[in-house]
Design a protein around this motif. Structure first.
Motif, PDB file in Angstrom:
ATOM      1  N   GLN A  97     -25.335 -32.247  36.002  1.00 34.17           N
ATOM      2  CA  GLN A  97     -24.111 -31.837  35.467  1.00 34.17           C
ATOM      3  C   GLN A  97     -23.035 -32.789  36.174  1.00 34.17           C
ATOM      4  O   GLN A  97     -23.073 -32.980  37.180  1.00 34.17           O
ATOM      5  CB  GLN A  97     -24.077 -30.183  35.701  1.00 34.17           C
ATOM      6  CG  GLN A  97     -24.885 -29.355  34.930  1.00 34.17           C
ATOM      7  CD  GLN A  97     -25.016 -29.548  33.634  1.00 34.17           C
ATOM      8  OE1 GLN A  97     -23.957 -29.472  32.793  1.00 34.17           O
ATOM      9  NE2 GLN A  97     -26.029 -29.977  33.072  1.00 34.17           N
ATOM     10  N   VAL A  98     -21.737 -32.557  35.621  1.00 35.77           N
ATOM     11  CA  VAL A  98     -20.560 -33.088  36.041  1.00 35.77           C
ATOM     12  C   VAL A  98     -19.582 -31.925  36.351  1.00 35.77           C
ATOM     13  O   VAL A  98     -19.382 -30.927  35.477  1.00 35.77           O
ATOM     14  CB  VAL A  98     -19.971 -33.894  34.802  1.00 35.77           C
ATOM     15  CG1 VAL A  98     -18.572 -34.555  35.420  1.00 35.77           C
ATOM     16  CG2 VAL A  98     -20.918 -35.284  34.382  1.00 35.77           C
ATOM     17  N   VAL A  99     -19.091 -32.088  37.359  1.00 43.86           N
ATOM     18  CA  VAL A  99     -18.275 -31.241  37.823  1.00 43.86           C
ATOM     19  C   VAL A  99     -16.871 -31.916  38.485  1.00 43.86           C
ATOM     20  O   VAL A  99     -16.979 -32.789  39.255  1.00 43.86           O
ATOM     21  CB  VAL A  99     -18.513 -30.353  39.179  1.00 43.86           C
ATOM     22  CG1 VAL A  99     -17.542 -29.596  39.792  1.00 43.86           C
ATOM     23  CG2 VAL A  99     -19.739 -29.633  38.880  1.00 43.86           C
ATOM     24  N   PRO A 100     -15.946 -31.941  37.531  1.00 48.22           N
ATOM     25  CA  PRO A 100     -14.843 -32.941  37.590  1.00 48.22           C
ATOM     26  C   PRO A 100     -13.616 -32.476  38.761  1.00 48.22           C
ATOM     27  O   PRO A 100     -13.182 -33.162  39.309  1.00 48.22           O
ATOM     28  CB  PRO A 100     -14.066 -32.550  36.123  1.00 48.22           C
ATOM     29  CG  PRO A 100     -14.740 -31.522  35.549  1.00 48.22           C
ATOM     30  CD  PRO A 100     -16.008 -31.109  36.180  1.00 48.22           C
ATOM     31  N   THR A 101     -13.805 -30.984  38.800  1.00 45.05           N
ATOM     32  CA  THR A 101     -12.624 -30.382  39.794  1.00 45.05           C
ATOM     33  C   THR A 101     -13.428 -29.401  40.576  1.00 45.05           C
ATOM     34  O   THR A 101     -14.068 -28.484  40.081  1.00 45.05           O
ATOM     35  CB  THR A 101     -11.634 -30.006  39.241  1.00 45.05           C
ATOM     36  OG1 THR A 101     -10.912 -30.861  38.387  1.00 45.05           O
ATOM     37  CG2 THR A 101     -10.527 -29.211  39.954  1.00 45.05           C
ATOM     38  N   LEU A 102     -13.269 -29.294  42.117  1.00 51.93           N
ATOM     39  CA  LEU A 102     -13.579 -28.599  42.772  1.00 51.93           C
ATOM     40  C   LEU A 102     -12.582 -28.003  43.717  1.00 51.93           C
ATOM     41  O   LEU A 102     -11.785 -28.842  44.367  1.00 51.93           O
ATOM     42  CB  LEU A 102     -14.669 -29.065  43.935  1.00 51.93           C
ATOM     43  CG  LEU A 102     -15.372 -27.899  44.953  1.00 51.93           C
ATOM     44  CD1 LEU A 102     -15.735 -26.669  44.270  1.00 51.93           C
ATOM     45  CD2 LEU A 102     -16.294 -28.550  45.760  1.00 51.93           C
ATOM     46  N   VAL A 103     -12.022 -26.566  43.786  1.00 49.84           N
ATOM     47  CA  VAL A 103     -10.962 -25.957  44.493  1.00 49.84           C
ATOM     48  C   VAL A 103     -11.593 -25.364  45.672  1.00 49.84           C
ATOM     49  O   VAL A 103     -12.665 -24.318  45.619  1.00 49.84           O
ATOM     50  CB  VAL A 103     -10.214 -25.222  43.502  1.00 49.84           C
ATOM     51  CG1 VAL A 103      -9.157 -24.439  44.329  1.00 49.84           C
ATOM     52  CG2 VAL A 103      -9.791 -25.988  42.391  1.00 49.84           C
ATOM     53  N   ASP A 142     -12.865 -34.367  41.800  1.00 50.79           N
ATOM     54  CA  ASP A 142     -11.520 -34.225  42.724  1.00 50.79           C
ATOM     55  C   ASP A 142     -11.876 -33.041  43.437  1.00 50.79           C
ATOM     56  O   ASP A 142     -11.737 -31.785  42.770  1.00 50.79           O
ATOM     57  CB  ASP A 142     -10.299 -34.112  41.655  1.00 50.79           C
ATOM     58  CG  ASP A 142      -8.963 -34.200  42.447  1.00 50.79           C
ATOM     59  OD1 ASP A 142      -8.861 -34.591  43.321  1.00 50.79           O
ATOM     60  OD2 ASP A 142      -8.228 -33.235  41.680  1.00 50.79           O
ATOM     61  N   ILE A 143     -11.657 -32.920  45.124  1.00 51.97           N
ATOM     62  CA  ILE A 143     -11.769 -31.844  45.688  1.00 51.97           C
ATOM     63  C   ILE A 143     -10.396 -31.713  46.176  1.00 51.97           C
ATOM     64  O   ILE A 143      -9.988 -32.417  47.008  1.00 51.97           O
ATOM     65  CB  ILE A 143     -12.893 -32.134  46.752  1.00 51.97           C
ATOM     66  CG1 ILE A 143     -14.206 -32.527  46.326  1.00 51.97           C
ATOM     67  CG2 ILE A 143     -12.778 -30.777  47.634  1.00 51.97           C
ATOM     68  CD1 ILE A 143     -15.087 -33.028  47.135  1.00 51.97           C
ATOM     69  N   THR A 144      -9.737 -30.391  46.038  1.00 53.45           N
ATOM     70  CA  THR A 144      -8.608 -29.980  46.555  1.00 53.45           C
ATOM     71  C   THR A 144      -8.577 -28.679  47.253  1.00 53.45           C
ATOM     72  O   THR A 144      -9.984 -27.831  46.927  1.00 53.45           O
ATOM     73  CB  THR A 144      -7.538 -29.902  45.327  1.00 53.45           C
ATOM     74  OG1 THR A 144      -7.911 -28.823  44.444  1.00 53.45           O
ATOM     75  CG2 THR A 144      -7.360 -31.235  44.753  1.00 53.45           C
ATOM     76  N   VAL A 145      -7.919 -28.336  47.931  1.00 55.55           N
ATOM     77  CA  VAL A 145      -7.810 -27.134  48.767  1.00 55.55           C
ATOM     78  C   VAL A 145      -6.501 -26.365  48.376  1.00 55.55           C
ATOM     79  O   VAL A 145      -5.514 -26.904  48.197  1.00 55.55           O
ATOM     80  CB  VAL A 145      -7.542 -27.364  50.400  1.00 55.55           C
ATOM     81  CG1 VAL A 145      -7.457 -26.096  51.027  1.00 55.55           C
ATOM     82  CG2 VAL A 145      -8.684 -28.339  50.646  1.00 55.55           C
ATOM     83  N   ARG A 146      -6.679 -25.065  47.706  1.00 52.37           N
ATOM     84  CA  ARG A 146      -5.454 -24.265  46.953  1.00 52.37           C
ATOM     85  C   ARG A 146      -6.168 -23.099  46.922  1.00 52.37           C
ATOM     86  O   ARG A 146      -7.470 -22.631  46.624  1.00 52.37           O
ATOM     87  CB  ARG A 146      -5.221 -24.705  45.547  1.00 52.37           C
ATOM     88  CG  ARG A 146      -4.799 -26.000  45.589  1.00 52.37           C
ATOM     89  CD  ARG A 146      -4.008 -26.408  44.020  1.00 52.37           C
ATOM     90  NE  ARG A 146      -4.680 -25.903  43.081  1.00 52.37           N
ATOM     91  CZ  ARG A 146      -4.249 -26.066  41.874  1.00 52.37           C
ATOM     92  NH1 ARG A 146      -3.241 -26.672  41.634  1.00 52.37           N
ATOM     93  NH2 ARG A 146      -4.986 -25.727  40.745  1.00 52.37           N
ATOM     94  N   TYR A 147      -5.469 -21.842  47.502  1.00 57.87           N
ATOM     95  CA  TYR A 147      -5.994 -20.529  47.244  1.00 57.87           C
ATOM     96  C   TYR A 147      -5.616 -19.998  45.879  1.00 57.87           C
ATOM     97  O   TYR A 147      -6.303 -19.417  45.337  1.00 57.87           O
ATOM     98  CB  TYR A 147      -5.360 -19.677  48.671  1.00 57.87           C
ATOM     99  CG  TYR A 147      -5.727 -18.282  48.480  1.00 57.87           C
ATOM    100  CD1 TYR A 147      -7.207 -18.018  48.984  1.00 57.87           C
ATOM    101  CD2 TYR A 147      -4.989 -17.381  48.379  1.00 57.87           C
ATOM    102  CE1 TYR A 147      -7.637 -16.887  48.864  1.00 57.87           C
ATOM    103  CE2 TYR A 147      -5.470 -16.008  48.438  1.00 57.87           C
ATOM    104  CZ  TYR A 147      -6.953 -15.712  48.632  1.00 57.87           C
ATOM    105  OH  TYR A 147      -7.471 -14.479  48.659  1.00 57.87           O
ATOM    106  N   VAL A 148      -4.345 -20.362  45.714  1.00 61.33           N
ATOM    107  CA  VAL A 148      -3.767 -19.704  44.203  1.00 61.33           C
ATOM    108  C   VAL A 148      -3.342 -21.060  43.380  1.00 61.33           C
ATOM    109  O   VAL A 148      -3.043 -21.906  44.048  1.00 61.33           O
ATOM    110  CB  VAL A 148      -2.668 -18.777  44.082  1.00 61.33           C
ATOM    111  CG1 VAL A 148      -3.154 -17.624  44.779  1.00 61.33           C
ATOM    112  CG2 VAL A 148      -1.659 -19.168  44.926  1.00 61.33           C
TER     113      VAL A 148
END
Length: 162
Positions: A97-103, A142-148
């Protein structure tokens, strides 16, 4: 491509996921991958009460998720995955599988003296998790850090070396 995004969140499905993240990504299916909740009928039933309207919900074990992805069961769905740890997401990727975005959202507060790096006011990355995050980043995710969703996205690679 069926997976539109994934999130690391120790609370799995809760109000912020249901009311902010699901509308942010507009998935057809919200997938909680977690052995503990999938195998406990009481916890599973409680979590189902938080299901956002108009979205299918799966609360499944890691093994079931990986087998279903490998079999193409979700190829005609758009999916938003929530898991507690990056290894779960990496294992999904390793099924093809491809996971384009991980938060990276909320994680368990580490024990005092642990090797965890604080990446936001609510999230930490441990030394043991680094290889999984590096492998995920290596796929182009793309791995980003965000709570909301309203939080300014911060690239995880700007905080720790990936």
């Amino acid at each position: 491509m069926s997976i539109i995004a994934a999130r690391i969140d120790n609370r799995l499905l809760h109000g912020i996921v249901a009311t902010q993240w699901v509308p942010e990504f507009h998935p057809q299916r919200l997938m909680i991958i977690d052995d503990e909740y999938a195998n406990d009928p009481t916890k599973k039933a409680g979590m189902r009460m938080a299901k956002p309207a108009g979205v299918a919900l799966s609360i499944i074990s890691r093994e079931t998720a990986y087998a279903n992805f490998a079999a193409g069961k979700y190829d005609d769905h758009t999916i938003f995955i929530v898991a507690r740890d990056p290894q779960t997401i990496l294992d999904v990727i390793q099924t093809g599988q491809v996971v384009p975005t991980l938060v990276v959202g909320g994680t368990v507060f580490p024990e005092e003296g642990s090797d965890a790096v604080q990446v936001s006011s609510r999230a930490y990355v441990t030394k043991d998790e680094l290889p999984a995050y590096r492998a995920i980043a290596g796929t182009g995710c793309d791995i980003t850090v965000r709570y909301v969703p309203a939080d300014k996205p911060v690239e995880l690679s700007s905080i720790i070396t990936l």
